[in-house]
Scaffold this motif. Structure first.
Motif, PDB file in Angstrom:
ATOM      1  N   VAL A 124       0.968  -1.139   0.103  1.00  0.00           N
ATOM      2  CA  VAL A 124      -0.068   0.002   0.015  1.00  0.00           C
ATOM      3  C   VAL A 124       0.820   1.085   0.152  1.00  0.00           C
ATOM      4  CG1 VAL A 124      -1.791   1.295   1.161  1.00  0.00           C
ATOM      5  CG2 VAL A 124      -1.963  -1.215   1.214  1.00  0.00           C
ATOM      6  N   LYS A 125       0.673   2.123  -0.934  1.00  0.00           N
ATOM      7  CA  LYS A 125       1.157   3.506  -0.888  1.00  0.00           C
ATOM      8  C   LYS A 125       0.901   4.548  -0.041  1.00  0.00           C
ATOM      9  CE  LYS A 125       3.528   2.599  -5.496  1.00  0.00           C
ATOM     10  NZ  LYS A 125       3.852   3.289  -6.936  1.00  0.00           N
ATOM     11  N   LEU A 126       1.508   4.996   0.702  1.00  0.00           N
ATOM     12  CA  LEU A 126       0.989   6.126   1.744  1.00  0.00           C
ATOM     13  C   LEU A 126       2.077   7.381   1.366  1.00  0.00           C
ATOM     14  CD1 LEU A 126       0.385   4.141   4.952  1.00  0.00           C
ATOM     15  CD2 LEU A 126      -1.068   4.470   3.166  1.00  0.00           C
ATOM     16  N   SER A 127       1.663   8.450   2.041  1.00  0.00           N
ATOM     17  CA  SER A 127       2.475   9.647   1.970  1.00  0.00           C
ATOM     18  C   SER A 127       3.691   9.304   2.688  1.00  0.00           C
ATOM     19  CB  SER A 127       1.679  10.746   2.335  1.00  0.00           C
ATOM     20  OG  SER A 127       1.127  10.902   3.721  1.00  0.00           O
ATOM     21  N   GLN A 128       3.526   8.614   3.743  1.00  0.00           N
ATOM     22  CA  GLN A 128       4.921   8.345   4.681  1.00  0.00           C
ATOM     23  C   GLN A 128       5.572   7.345   4.136  1.00  0.00           C
ATOM     24  OE1 GLN A 128       2.392   6.753   7.877  1.00  0.00           O
ATOM     25  NE2 GLN A 128       4.185   5.703   8.366  1.00  0.00           N
ATOM     26  N   GLY A 129       4.991   6.588   3.071  1.00  0.00           N
ATOM     27  CA  GLY A 129       6.184   5.665   2.210  1.00  0.00           C
ATOM     28  C   GLY A 129       5.181   4.562   1.925  1.00  0.00           C
ATOM     29  N   THR A 130       5.960   3.477   1.123  1.00  0.00           N
ATOM     30  CA  THR A 130       5.278   2.225   0.734  1.00  0.00           C
ATOM     31  C   THR A 130       5.137   1.417   1.727  1.00  0.00           C
ATOM     32  OG1 THR A 130       5.844   2.678  -1.611  1.00  0.00           O
ATOM     33  CG2 THR A 130       5.180   0.567  -1.138  1.00  0.00           C
ATOM     34  N   VAL A 131       4.211   0.599   2.257  1.00  0.00           N
ATOM     35  CA  VAL A 131       4.086  -0.465   3.306  1.00  0.00           C
ATOM     36  C   VAL A 131       3.713  -1.636   2.493  1.00  0.00           C
ATOM     37  CG1 VAL A 131       2.924  -1.021   5.239  1.00  0.00           C
ATOM     38  CG2 VAL A 131       3.053   1.635   4.633  1.00  0.00           C
ATOM     39  N   ASN A 132       4.678  -2.627   2.997  1.00  0.00           N
ATOM     40  CA  ASN A 132       4.964  -3.587   2.414  1.00  0.00           C
ATOM     41  C   ASN A 132       4.186  -4.905   3.517  1.00  0.00           C
ATOM     42  OD1 ASN A 132       5.620  -3.378  -0.113  1.00  0.00           O
ATOM     43  ND2 ASN A 132       7.735  -3.536   0.544  1.00  0.00           N
ATOM     44  N   GLY A 133       3.216  -5.426   3.463  1.00  0.00           N
ATOM     45  CA  GLY A 133       2.843  -6.514   4.625  1.00  0.00           C
ATOM     46  C   GLY A 133       2.723  -8.081   4.017  1.00  0.00           C
ATOM     47  N   PHE A 134       1.969  -8.806   4.392  1.00  0.00           N
ATOM     48  CA  PHE A 134       2.127 -10.305   4.068  1.00  0.00           C
ATOM     49  C   PHE A 134       0.680 -10.691   4.133  1.00  0.00           C
ATOM     50  CE2 PHE A 134       2.594 -10.450   8.586  1.00  0.00           C
ATOM     51  CZ  PHE A 134       1.990 -11.674   8.859  1.00  0.00           C
ATOM     52  N   SER A 135       0.488 -11.726   3.539  1.00  0.00           N
ATOM     53  CA  SER A 135      -0.926 -12.321   3.273  1.00  0.00           C
ATOM     54  C   SER A 135      -0.728 -13.802   4.043  1.00  0.00           C
ATOM     55  CB  SER A 135      -1.293 -12.713   2.015  1.00  0.00           C
ATOM     56  OG  SER A 135      -1.588 -11.542   1.327  1.00  0.00           O
ATOM     57  N   ASP A 136      -1.811 -13.997   5.179  1.00  0.00           N
ATOM     58  CA  ASP A 136      -1.929 -15.440   5.870  1.00  0.00           C
ATOM     59  C   ASP A 136      -2.736 -16.160   4.833  1.00  0.00           C
ATOM     60  OD1 ASP A 136      -3.051 -17.269   7.549  1.00  0.00           O
ATOM     61  OD2 ASP A 136      -2.728 -16.096   9.098  1.00  0.00           O
ATOM     62  N   GLN A 137      -2.285 -17.131   4.209  1.00  0.00           N
ATOM     63  CA  GLN A 137      -3.047 -17.931   3.334  1.00  0.00           C
ATOM     64  C   GLN A 137      -4.026 -18.644   3.918  1.00  0.00           C
ATOM     65  OE1 GLN A 137      -2.387 -17.757  -0.193  1.00  0.00           O
ATOM     66  NE2 GLN A 137      -1.367 -15.900   0.489  1.00  0.00           N
ATOM     67  N   ASN A 138      -3.942 -19.011   5.231  1.00  0.00           N
ATOM     68  CA  ASN A 138      -4.763 -19.992   5.728  1.00  0.00           C
ATOM     69  C   ASN A 138      -6.178 -19.097   6.186  1.00  0.00           C
ATOM     70  OD1 ASN A 138      -3.148 -22.357   5.972  1.00  0.00           O
ATOM     71  ND2 ASN A 138      -2.042 -21.283   7.942  1.00  0.00           N
ATOM     72  N   SER A 139      -5.909 -17.885   6.317  1.00  0.00           N
ATOM     73  CA  SER A 139      -7.263 -17.111   6.572  1.00  0.00           C
ATOM     74  C   SER A 139      -7.700 -15.983   5.672  1.00  0.00           C
ATOM     75  CB  SER A 139      -6.866 -16.377   8.016  1.00  0.00           C
ATOM     76  OG  SER A 139      -5.869 -15.429   7.888  1.00  0.00           O
ATOM     77  N   ASN A 140      -6.876 -16.152   4.842  1.00  0.00           N
ATOM     78  CA  ASN A 140      -7.129 -15.049   3.456  1.00  0.00           C
ATOM     79  C   ASN A 140      -7.181 -13.749   4.059  1.00  0.00           C
ATOM     80  OD1 ASN A 140      -7.119 -17.173   1.385  1.00  0.00           O
ATOM     81  ND2 ASN A 140      -9.059 -17.614   2.376  1.00  0.00           N
ATOM     82  N   VAL A 141      -6.339 -13.441   4.881  1.00  0.00           N
ATOM     83  CA  VAL A 141      -6.064 -11.972   5.480  1.00  0.00           C
ATOM     84  C   VAL A 141      -4.813 -11.558   5.214  1.00  0.00           C
ATOM     85  CG1 VAL A 141      -6.237 -10.692   7.606  1.00  0.00           C
ATOM     86  CG2 VAL A 141      -7.839 -12.662   7.317  1.00  0.00           C
ATOM     87  N   ASP A 142      -4.812  -9.961   4.938  1.00  0.00           N
ATOM     88  CA  ASP A 142      -3.496  -9.666   4.871  1.00  0.00           C
ATOM     89  C   ASP A 142      -3.025  -8.627   5.920  1.00  0.00           C
ATOM     90  OD1 ASP A 142      -3.399  -9.806   2.050  1.00  0.00           O
ATOM     91  OD2 ASP A 142      -4.361  -8.121   1.274  1.00  0.00           O
ATOM     92  N   LEU A 143      -1.984  -8.890   6.318  1.00  0.00           N
ATOM     93  CA  LEU A 143      -1.476  -8.099   7.622  1.00  0.00           C
ATOM     94  C   LEU A 143      -0.418  -7.174   7.352  1.00  0.00           C
ATOM     95  CD1 LEU A 143      -2.241 -11.470   8.299  1.00  0.00           C
ATOM     96  CD2 LEU A 143      -1.233 -10.940  10.390  1.00  0.00           C
ATOM     97  N   PHE A 144      -0.585  -5.866   7.899  1.00  0.00           N
ATOM     98  CA  PHE A 144       0.307  -4.824   7.711  1.00  0.00           C
ATOM     99  C   PHE A 144       0.672  -4.564   9.328  1.00  0.00           C
ATOM    100  CE2 PHE A 144      -2.387  -4.808   4.047  1.00  0.00           C
ATOM    101  CZ  PHE A 144      -1.446  -4.489   3.031  1.00  0.00           C
ATOM    102  N   LEU A 145       1.788  -4.976   9.770  1.00  0.00           N
ATOM    103  CA  LEU A 145       2.205  -4.880  11.165  1.00  0.00           C
ATOM    104  C   LEU A 145       3.515  -3.992  11.394  1.00  0.00           C
ATOM    105  CD1 LEU A 145       2.022  -8.644  12.038  1.00  0.00           C
ATOM    106  CD2 LEU A 145       0.174  -7.085  11.938  1.00  0.00           C
TER     107      LEU A 145
END
Length: 589
Positions: A37-58
């Motif tokens: 996700v691109k934000l004004s503070q920078g590009t945020v790279n998260g990861f996907s939990d394939q078991n729950s089909n949820v994206d996490l940005f921590l």
């Protein structure tokens, strides 16, 4: 292959439930394990939990590290740098607190975002913002994994985004004194820094959650224990003007008057400030600084934390007078302009839908077993509850309180709670649990503590929330959690404070219950999702949970496989007195 199929099915469900046909036709789904996700503070790279089909940005920073000159000040928004890359694949550091199981740091102001996989910036999903508890002494977002919540929202056809925010704790977040109050007027310090952290986290969501697929106009703030107290304080902040930061609130075991609220120049606050300063060599500025505050700002963080813990230990009798340690909000002119019961009576509470509830036995985990007789019991309660011992009404208020909470074990907590095939319920109501068996006041103390800290304050919020001056469209619901999982807790705990948290988050590696009742977990979680999505907890499953009003006083009881309606009138005379003007003035509620 199977995980990819499930992923795309969930992606399709989320698309179908999106807000417009246009967004469905243009929506694409990706099985990338690196959502970005691109934000004004920078590009945020998260990861996907394939078991729950949820994206996490921590671990996304939302403020500059509150260190050096920024210690004890309001948080400062993080710098904007569109070229920066933020690897958001693990929780950020935990704010300084006791214990060694966390990666502790003052550089701890991070936000986390959980969303259904494949969501794009056009979805405008409702957002549930979590504020953790821990008595304002401890807590961390890293112990709350929300993948179950987001995954269930997709299965329910009402997808939401979940966010959580770290905030400063204990002396780092809530140090108070007359010196700090004066410094706050020039911006050199602030009272209630931890609450300002939360407020900035909300502003960060307003500016950025749209890029994750969320709707900044559909944020529900949600907390448990100190997190619920925090969320409720935001209902009062700025005179009840939420500034568009949220549209609803869920208060799980905590309300604005859940603890003594006093001014920063209160003698006990000043005593704590002087005591902490002395422990770190900063009294009167120490040897090298012009003021005590300047000196405290330059103390090494571990040393300051250890002094905080030492001060807390020195304050203990049979139990810590928790509201007088350096870990609780104070009247500051913004979050609190007065005692919360008075603010709510004047209508200074945000006009938003609310869910508020408590556990049946809120007081058991806070009450010491060493209340061996009536004298010890009375001293214990007076020590932590009476904010102004010299008040001419204090003695009369205490006598009336003790009269309303007599030494009768059958009326104490754990309260009567019949067992079922999936709930351990309660035991012999006359059992005092601890020695001496003939005079121990534990159950008496637990009943009084639970009502003083939790039940009374909840009823104050309910009364204020349905005040005739509020818009009729803003509804409130209340509940009582009476489930006691089999094989999990001691008999003396009953349905204890915090035992309901797993019924929202589900069993996770961070917290779980071997006696979890799946049907109750699903009912409660989907109610919370429904409220976040529709501002009504009954929409998804048509749950029979009436809106609260002063005539019916309808509340839902969550217990095992038997969710029922009851009336919120238990211990009515006693609880009403605790939050009356006469008593609340003495107790500073």
């Amino acid at each position: 292959m199977r995980s990819g199929i499930l992923f795309n099915l969930n992606c399709l469900v989320a698309a179908i439930t999106s807000v417009t046909a246009a967004s469905l036709s243009t929506r694409t789904c990706s099985v990338s394990t690196t959502p970005s996700v691109k934000l004004s503070q920078g590009t945020v790279n998260g990861f996907s939990d394939q078991n729950s089909n949820v994206d996490l940005f921590l671990g996304i920073p939302y403020a500059k590290p509150p260190v050096g000159d920024l210690r004890f000040k309001k948080p400062v928004p993080v710098d904007q740098d569109a070229n920066k890359v933020i690897e958001a694949t693990s929780f950020g550091a935990t704010c300084y607190q006791g214990g060694s199981r966390f990666n502790l740091s003052e550089d701890c102001l991070f936000v986390n975002v959980f969303r259904p996989s494949g969501v794009d910036a056009n979805q405008k999903l409702p957002v549930l913002l979590w504020i953790y508890g821990g008595a304002f002494l401890s807590g961390s977002t890293s112990t709350y994994n929300a993948t179950n919540i987001v995954a269930e929202s997709v299965r329910a056809g009402n997808p939401i985004i979940f966010a959580s925010v770290n905030y400063r704790l204990n002396a780092f977040g809530f140090l108070a004194s007359e010196e700090i109050a004066k410094a706050s007027k020039t911006g050199d310090a602030t009272l209630n820094a931890g609450l300002w952290d939360q407020r900035l986290g909300m502003r960060w969501l307003q500016e950025n959650i749209r890029d994750f697929g969320g709707d900044p106009k559909k944020v529900t703030i949600y907390g448990e224990s100190a997190g619920a107290i925090s969320a409720s304080i935001h209902l009062l902040a700025n005179g009840g003007n939420q500034e568009g930061l949220f549209r609803a609130a869920i208060l799980q075991s905590g309300s604005p008057a859940s603890g003594t609220i006093i001014k920063p120049d209160h003698p006990q606050v000043e005593k704590n400030y002087a005591g902490l300063s002395a422990l770190v060599g900063c009294q009167d500025g120490g040897h090298n600084y012009s003021s005590t505050l300047e000196c405290l700002r330059n103390v090494e963080a571990p040393k300051l934390l250890n002094a905080t813990s030492t001060l807390g230990a020195q304050s203990m009798t049979v139990a810590p007078p928790v509201n007088y340690l350096i870990n609780f909000p104070v009247i500051d002119g913004y979050f609190f302009t007065d005692r919360p019961t008075k603010m709510i009576a004047k209508g200074e509470i945000a006009d938003v839908p609310i869910i508020t509830g408590d556990c049946l036995d809120e007081g058991t985990n806070f009450t010491p077993s060493g209340l061996v007789n009536e004298t010890v019991f009375k001293t214990w309660f007076e020590d932590f509850a009476v904010a102004y011992p010299n008040d001419t009404n204090a003695k009369a208020v205490l006598e009336k309180t003790f009269e309303l909470y007599p030494d009768e074990p059958a009326q104490g907590s754990p309260f009567n709670n019949p067992a079922t095939n999936v709930s351990a319920g309660s035991v012999d109501p006359n059992n005092r649990f601890y020695q001496p068996a003939s005079t121990n006041q534990f159950k008496r103390g637990a009943a009084l503590w639970g009502d003083y800290i939790f039940q009374g304050s909840r009823r104050v919020v309910l009364k204020g929330a349905i005040h005739k001056g509020r818009k009729s469209s803003k509804k409130v619901w209340t509940y009582l959690f009476s489930q006691r999982d089999i094989g999990v807790s001691r008999d003396a705990q009953g349905a204890y404070h915090g035992s309901d948290v797993v019924y929202i988050f589900g069993n996770t590696p961070q917290r779980n219950s071997t006696g979890l009742v799946d049907s109750l977990h699903k009912t409660m979680l989907r109610s919370w999702i429904s409220f976040t999505h529709h501002l009504d907890p009954t929409k998804i499953d048509q749950l029979n949970w009436p809106v609260y009003d002063q005539k019916s006083k309808a509340m839902i009881q969550f217990k095992g496989e038997n969710v029922t309606l009851i009336k919120d009138d238990y211990r009515e005379e006693a609880i009403s007195y605790l939050v009356s003007e006469e008593a609340s003035a003495v107790y500073a509620l």
